[in-house]
Scaffold this motif. Structure first.
Motif, PDB file in Angstrom:
ATOM      1  N   THR A  45       6.265  -1.773 -37.189  1.00 20.81           N
ATOM      2  CA  THR A  45       6.396  -3.148 -36.712  1.00 20.81           C
ATOM      3  C   THR A  45       6.698  -3.131 -35.223  1.00 20.81           C
ATOM      4  OG1 THR A  45       7.467  -5.277 -37.141  1.00 20.81           O
ATOM      5  CG2 THR A  45       8.874  -3.324 -37.220  1.00 20.81           C
ATOM      6  N   THR A  51       7.636  -0.703 -30.417  1.00 16.35           N
ATOM      7  CA  THR A  51       7.029  -0.313 -31.685  1.00 16.35           C
ATOM      8  C   THR A  51       7.997   0.563 -32.464  1.00 16.35           C
ATOM      9  OG1 THR A  51       4.815  -0.393 -30.742  1.00 16.35           O
ATOM     10  CG2 THR A  51       5.080   0.883 -32.770  1.00 16.35           C
ATOM     11  N   LYS A  56      10.182  -1.201 -41.104  1.00 19.16           N
ATOM     12  CA  LYS A  56      10.310  -2.404 -41.929  1.00 19.16           C
ATOM     13  C   LYS A  56       9.976  -2.080 -43.371  1.00 19.16           C
ATOM     14  CE  LYS A  56      10.518  -6.852 -42.824  1.00 19.16           C
ATOM     15  NZ  LYS A  56      11.778  -7.476 -43.007  1.00 19.16           N
TER      16      LYS A  56
END
Length: 67
Positions: A45, A51, A56
């Motif tokens: 994510t 990044t 997640k």
């Protein structure tokens, strides 16, 4: 207090995390709030332009085909 390695802890159990992929997570205390029998996916994510890889967690019912 338990080490978070056994997936059978009941809701409300306080555990010590063994994750070390983020600062201050390894050894942090956490409380089990819920559990599921669904398949869980770790996905990449982007948060605030950063990044995060395998960060997640999504359960099967949250995953949908891309449009």
């Amino acid at each position: 207090m338990e080490t978070a390695t056994d997936p059978t802890y009941p809701v409300g159990t306080t555990v010590i995390l063994t994750a070390n992929h983020m600062t201050r997570m390894d050894g942090a205390k956490a409380t089990i709030e819920s559990s599921t029998d669904e398949t869980v996916y770790m996905v990449d994510t982007v948060i605030n332009g950063m990044t995060l890889t395998n960060h997640k967690w999504l359960v099967e019912s949250e995953v949908q085909p891309a449009e």
